[in-house]
Design a protein around this motif. Structure first.
Motif, PDB file in Angstrom:
ATOM      1  N   GLY A 186       0.779  -1.229   0.000  1.00 28.97           N
ATOM      2  CA  GLY A 186       0.000   0.000   0.000  1.00 28.97           C
ATOM      3  C   GLY A 186       0.806   1.272   0.000  1.00 28.97           C
ATOM      4  N   GLN A 187       2.111   1.196  -0.047  1.00 26.37           N
ATOM      5  CA  GLN A 187       2.962   2.380   0.051  1.00 26.37           C
ATOM      6  C   GLN A 187       3.073   3.092  -1.296  1.00 26.37           C
ATOM      7  OE1 GLN A 187       7.335   2.016   0.784  1.00 26.37           O
ATOM      8  NE2 GLN A 187       6.766   2.696   2.843  1.00 26.37           N
ATOM      9  N   SER A 188       3.229   4.427  -1.263  1.00 26.08           N
ATOM     10  CA  SER A 188       3.441   5.207  -2.481  1.00 26.08           C
ATOM     11  C   SER A 188       4.518   6.260  -2.219  1.00 26.08           C
ATOM     12  CB  SER A 188       2.148   5.893  -2.900  1.00 26.08           C
ATOM     13  OG  SER A 188       1.144   4.979  -3.233  1.00 26.08           O
ATOM     14  N   PRO A 189       5.669   6.223  -2.909  1.00 26.52           N
ATOM     15  CA  PRO A 189       6.059   5.144  -3.822  1.00 26.52           C
ATOM     16  C   PRO A 189       6.397   3.878  -3.051  1.00 26.52           C
ATOM     17  CG  PRO A 189       7.857   6.678  -3.547  1.00 26.52           C
ATOM     18  CD  PRO A 189       6.695   7.277  -2.818  1.00 26.52           C
ATOM     19  N   VAL A 190       6.338   2.753  -3.759  1.00 27.17           N
ATOM     20  CA  VAL A 190       6.577   1.454  -3.134  1.00 27.17           C
ATOM     21  C   VAL A 190       8.068   1.276  -2.842  1.00 27.17           C
ATOM     22  CG1 VAL A 190       6.480  -1.048  -3.470  1.00 27.17           C
ATOM     23  CG2 VAL A 190       4.571   0.400  -4.206  1.00 27.17           C
ATOM     24  N   GLU A 191       8.361   0.825  -1.624  1.00 27.88           N
ATOM     25  CA  GLU A 191       9.735   0.456  -1.290  1.00 27.88           C
ATOM     26  C   GLU A 191       9.905  -1.037  -1.509  1.00 27.88           C
ATOM     27  OE1 GLU A 191      12.900   0.523   2.456  1.00 27.88           O
ATOM     28  OE2 GLU A 191      10.843   1.269   2.717  1.00 27.88           O
ATOM     29  N   LEU A 192      10.967  -1.399  -2.209  1.00 27.58           N
ATOM     30  CA  LEU A 192      11.259  -2.797  -2.526  1.00 27.58           C
ATOM     31  C   LEU A 192      12.700  -3.077  -2.120  1.00 27.58           C
ATOM     32  CD1 LEU A 192       9.576  -5.040  -4.010  1.00 27.58           C
ATOM     33  CD2 LEU A 192      10.881  -4.463  -6.068  1.00 27.58           C
ATOM     34  N   ALA A 193      12.953  -4.253  -1.503  1.00 30.02           N
ATOM     35  CA  ALA A 193      14.318  -4.600  -1.086  1.00 30.02           C
ATOM     36  C   ALA A 193      14.560  -6.083  -1.300  1.00 30.02           C
ATOM     37  CB  ALA A 193      14.538  -4.244   0.385  1.00 30.02           C
ATOM     38  N   SER A 194      15.821  -6.446  -1.564  1.00 31.54           N
ATOM     39  CA  SER A 194      16.206  -7.852  -1.681  1.00 31.54           C
ATOM     40  C   SER A 194      17.322  -8.134  -0.686  1.00 31.54           C
ATOM     41  CB  SER A 194      16.650  -8.179  -3.108  1.00 31.54           C
ATOM     42  OG  SER A 194      17.785  -7.405  -3.486  1.00 31.54           O
ATOM     43  N   TYR A 195      17.364  -9.402  -0.197  1.00 34.23           N
ATOM     44  CA  TYR A 195      18.318  -9.779   0.846  1.00 34.23           C
ATOM     45  C   TYR A 195      18.979 -11.110   0.507  1.00 34.23           C
ATOM     46  CZ  TYR A 195      15.444  -6.498   3.572  1.00 34.23           C
ATOM     47  OH  TYR A 195      14.753  -5.405   4.021  1.00 34.23           O
ATOM     48  N   ASP A 196      20.229 -11.231   0.890  1.00 32.87           N
ATOM     49  CA  ASP A 196      20.920 -12.525   0.896  1.00 32.87           C
ATOM     50  C   ASP A 196      20.746 -13.093   2.303  1.00 32.87           C
ATOM     51  OD1 ASP A 196      22.592 -14.704   0.919  1.00 32.87           O
ATOM     52  OD2 ASP A 196      24.394 -13.605   0.297  1.00 32.87           O
ATOM     53  N   VAL A 197      20.073 -14.259   2.388  1.00 33.32           N
ATOM     54  CA  VAL A 197      19.789 -14.845   3.703  1.00 33.32           C
ATOM     55  C   VAL A 197      20.499 -16.185   3.872  1.00 33.32           C
ATOM     56  CG1 VAL A 197      17.567 -13.663   3.939  1.00 33.32           C
ATOM     57  CG2 VAL A 197      17.661 -15.895   2.804  1.00 33.32           C
ATOM     58  N   SER A 198      21.530 -16.419   3.080  1.00 38.69           N
ATOM     59  CA  SER A 198      22.223 -17.712   3.125  1.00 38.69           C
ATOM     60  C   SER A 198      22.899 -17.959   4.470  1.00 38.69           C
ATOM     61  CB  SER A 198      23.259 -17.794   1.998  1.00 38.69           C
ATOM     62  OG  SER A 198      24.208 -16.742   2.105  1.00 38.69           O
ATOM     63  N   SER A 199      23.262 -16.885   5.166  1.00 35.73           N
ATOM     64  CA  SER A 199      23.971 -17.034   6.444  1.00 35.73           C
ATOM     65  C   SER A 199      23.021 -17.165   7.627  1.00 35.73           C
ATOM     66  CB  SER A 199      24.876 -15.815   6.662  1.00 35.73           C
ATOM     67  OG  SER A 199      24.090 -14.643   6.806  1.00 35.73           O
ATOM     68  N   GLY A 200      21.737 -17.015   7.375  1.00 33.45           N
ATOM     69  CA  GLY A 200      20.765 -17.013   8.468  1.00 33.45           C
ATOM     70  C   GLY A 200      20.433 -15.621   8.920  1.00 33.45           C
ATOM     71  N   THR A 201      21.170 -14.648   8.409  1.00 36.20           N
ATOM     72  CA  THR A 201      20.918 -13.242   8.711  1.00 36.20           C
ATOM     73  C   THR A 201      20.584 -12.527   7.403  1.00 36.20           C
ATOM     74  OG1 THR A 201      22.461 -13.262  10.563  1.00 36.20           O
ATOM     75  CG2 THR A 201      21.904 -11.104   9.639  1.00 36.20           C
ATOM     76  N   ALA A 202      19.645 -11.610   7.468  1.00 31.33           N
ATOM     77  CA  ALA A 202      19.234 -10.893   6.257  1.00 31.33           C
ATOM     78  C   ALA A 202      20.230  -9.796   5.931  1.00 31.33           C
ATOM     79  CB  ALA A 202      17.837 -10.310   6.442  1.00 31.33           C
ATOM     80  N   VAL A 203      20.967  -9.976   4.827  1.00 31.33           N
ATOM     81  CA  VAL A 203      21.934  -8.981   4.371  1.00 31.33           C
ATOM     82  C   VAL A 203      21.355  -8.314   3.126  1.00 31.33           C
ATOM     83  CG1 VAL A 203      24.263  -8.574   3.529  1.00 31.33           C
ATOM     84  CG2 VAL A 203      23.852 -10.334   5.274  1.00 31.33           C
ATOM     85  N   LYS A 204      21.100  -7.010   3.206  1.00 34.34           N
ATOM     86  CA  LYS A 204      20.429  -6.315   2.114  1.00 34.34           C
ATOM     87  C   LYS A 204      21.326  -6.267   0.882  1.00 34.34           C
ATOM     88  CE  LYS A 204      17.685  -2.938   3.018  1.00 34.34           C
ATOM     89  NZ  LYS A 204      17.123  -1.604   3.393  1.00 34.34           N
ATOM     90  N   LEU A 205      20.755  -6.684  -0.256  1.00 34.18           N
ATOM     91  CA  LEU A 205      21.468  -6.624  -1.531  1.00 34.18           C
ATOM     92  C   LEU A 205      21.182  -5.324  -2.260  1.00 34.18           C
ATOM     93  CD1 LEU A 205      20.774 -10.253  -2.836  1.00 34.18           C
ATOM     94  CD2 LEU A 205      22.897  -9.386  -1.839  1.00 34.18           C
TER      95      LEU A 205
END
Length: 657
Positions: A186-205
């Motif tokens: 529902g956000q305007s503008p929309v915020e979009l993020a991707s993460y590397d979670v291979s380590s068990g911790t969310a690392v923002k890409l």
């Protein structure tokens, strides 16, 4: 979010299931009402052939079969249940329950709850990635990411992995992927993020604010390379690379995108919130042009069609079905099952001449089209349906040209309505399709007559009528109908049968009214239908009698009734009765060598058909004079038109002192 995973454990089952489906008749689209007030998420369990739909408002998960029929409702304290996720083997269903700050765990074989994980505040969406169950949680100004370690014995929960979200984000990941994608609903503008979670911790890409406005849904492609986003604007489903969130294409739909679902083979279903446009668009991977669209019907009371709910699409893992959740103007929610949605819809148009001559060649043209064009040389089946082949006769196949057009010739052996149906059986990329057109093919006109036309018969006369049929092809049956005049008597079939060797069929009809006798021939494949009528008349039964006389004798060439001058003659008429019928009464006197008439009068019959008329007055002046009376039925003037005009016999009388 929804997963369409096809793991090694289920691949064999799906492969076997697909082969079985291919050997069965095609199934049709269907729809079933869901007992929900609100919808949160939808996932498809192919192993157990069931669909799960969450209802946050009622606090339950509705379970249906693959036809949309509700088979169970999971209602164990699930207030605010929203996001759903299936394990890789479809054996476990995870459900985010916002009002309980928990994730409920269900065994899909039994649809019973087996565990519950206490997690962060108001979990909204869940996704499996990097060996963990990730969830977006948090109220206003407190959005964050958390995870559950499914490999640890105590299912350790880790919170606070990215607190930069304003509210609980929407999550998704490709099956078996280490990349997690999140978006702000529902956000305007929309915020979009991707993460590397291979380590068990969310690392923002990567992150972006270029994903339009008013996010409704997002789905990561099965290869993990892209995420497809459905936001209210722009008016297409955007595509971003998960690695850097740069734009990587688009799928063009229409105003207000609100849903997206990606099948295991990459086929994309994009949905919109639109009342007067197609609701769902199907795209082959990488193609911006829809191969098929669906426009839902209007099942409510408003002017627009039923609407696709937000995030209301989900694929069956084998791609054979697309499930869509819709709501009408009366808030009735339905689960629609769209079959073979990835196939391009095939349309076949057929153009035959309006008329043709039997046993002469005609040409039929047409075109087979699809959003993904059929290859030149595609064979189409042709069937001719006519009076000689009512169940259809197969003709040589028609073959399409490069533009899908086709033509063929035929020499119709039968006349009447001849229908040509051209059909395509369908293939892996196209639905079956068919079209038809009809030709009025000429037939010869047979000779058909009925005798006795114009004749008039006595009341109650048994009259023989003969219908004569000339040359025909196969049918030699004639019907004879008798339709008595008058609205109270129906047209009635009095005989039906084959004519004799001379072409004749006879029937005897008792005539008490005028009647129309009609012979009917239904026709055959070479001779047209025909009818012929004979209109005959039937007189009424009428009798007149005098009473009050003292004698009668033959004189002046007739039988005369003698009355004393002080006695009034009574004339009684008996006539065939009909409603509101009246008899015409004529009175005449013989004078100077001829009969002189008085003005005739009409007297209504009683329900017994009797009319009595008394001749009154001072008869002293009538002594020696000769008189006569007559009662008649006059067609039309007597009050009806159901019989032919009939005059009764004259009755003669005189007076003496």
């Amino acid at each position: 979010m929804r997963k369409r995973s096809l793991t090694a454990a289920t691949a064999l089952a799906v492969l076997i299931g697909s082969a079985a489906l291919a050997a069965e008749p095609a199934f049709a689209d269907s729809s079933a009402v869901l007992p929900v007030r609100q919808t949160g998420d939808i996932v498809v369990d192919a192993v157990h052939q069931q669909v799960f739909v969450s209802d946050p408002l009622n606090g339950k998960i509705v379970v249906t079969d693959f036809a949309g029929k509700v088979v169970k409702q999971l209602t164990t304290r699930l207030s605010g249940v929203h996001g759903l996720e299936l394990s890789a083997d479809s054996g476990t269903l995870y459900a985010a329950v916002q009002d309980l700050d928990a994730i409920a765990v269900f065994d899909t074989a039994t649809d019973t709850e087996t565990a519950r994980y206490e997690v962060g505040d108001k979990p909204l969406s869940i996704a499996l990635a990097g060996g963990r169950l990730w969830f977006g949680y948090g109220g206003a100004a407190a959005g964050d990411l958390g995870s559950v370690d499914l490999t640890s014995e105590d299912h350790k929960v880790t919170l606070g992995q990215d607190g930069d979200w304003y509210a609980a984000p929407l999550l998704d990941a490709a099956p078996g992927s280490d990349t997690l994608v999140a978006g702000a609903l529902g956000q305007s503008p929309v915020e979009l993020a991707s993460y590397d979670v291979s380590s068990g911790t969310a690392v923002k890409l990567a992150s972006t604010r270029e994903a339009g406005s008013n996010l409704g849904d997002l789905q990561v492609t099965p290869d993990g390379k892209d995420v497809v986003v459905a936001s209210g604007a722009p008016y297409y489903q955007q595509v971003f690379r998960t690695a850097d969130l740069n734009e990587d294409g688009k799928y063009v739909t229409d105003a207000y995108p609100n849903s997206v679902a990606v099948a295991p083979d990459g086929t994309v279903a994009g949905g919109i919130d639109g009342s007067y446009d197609p609701d769902v668009y199907i795209f082959r991977p990488g193609s911006s042009e829809a191969v098929r669209t669906y426009d839902f019907p209007n099942t409510g009371t408003g002017s627009g069609s039923d609407l696709l709910v937000r995030a209301g699409l989900a694929w069956a893992p084998d791609g054979s079905r697309l499930f869509a959740v819709t709501r009408n103007s009366q808030d009735v929610v339905s689960l629609r099952v769209l079959t073979a949605p990835a196939k391009a819809a095939t349309t076949v148009t057929v153009d035959a001449p309006a008329t043709a001559t039997r046993a002469k060649q005609l040409t039929v043209k047409g075109r087979a089209t699809a959003t993904a064009a059929l290859p030149a040389g595609t064979e189409l089946t042709v069937t001719r349906t006519d009076l000689e082949s009512p169940k259809g006769k197969a003709l040589p196949a028609a073959v399409t040209g490069a533009d899908g057009t086709f033509s063929f010739t035929d020499t119709p052996p039968a006349g009447g309505k001849v229908k040509y149906t051209v059909a395509y059986a369908g293939d892996a990329g196209h639905t079956a399709g068919s079209g038809s057109d009809s030709v009025d093919v000429s037939r010869a006109k047979p000779a058909l007559t009925v005798d006795n036309n114009g004749k008039v018969y006595a009341y109650g006369k048994d009259v023989k009528f003969t219908a004569h049929l000339g040359k025909t092809y196969k049918n030699r049956t004639v019907e004879i109908w008798a339709d008595p005049f008058g609205s109270d008597k129906p047209n009635k079939l009095v005989k039906s049968g084959e004519v004799d060797a001379d072409g004749n069929l006879s029937v005897t009809v008792g005539l008490k009214r005028d009647a129309r006798i009609t012979a009917k021939f239904s026709g055959d494949s070479r001779f047209a239908s025909a009818s012929a009528s004979s209109t005959v008349g039937a007189k009424v039964g009428v009798s007149t009698s005098l009473s009050g006389h003292y004698k009668k004798k033959s004189t002046w060439g007739h039988t005369y009734y003698f009355f004393h001058a002080n006695r009034d003659p009574l004339v009684t008429t008996k006539m065939s009765y009909y409603r509101d019928r009246a008899q015409k009464f004529e009175f005449e006197m013989y004078y100077q060598g001829r009969w002189h008439s008085d003005e005739p009068a009409y007297f209504k019959l009683g329900s017994d058909g009797v009319s009595e008329v008394g001749i009154t007055g001072g008869h002293g002046e009538d002594v020696g004079r000769r008189f006569r009376v007559r009662s008649s039925y006059i067609n039309g003037a007597s009050g009806d038109t159901v019989n032919s005009t009939t005059h009764g016999a004259w009755k003669y009388f005189t007076f003496t002192k």
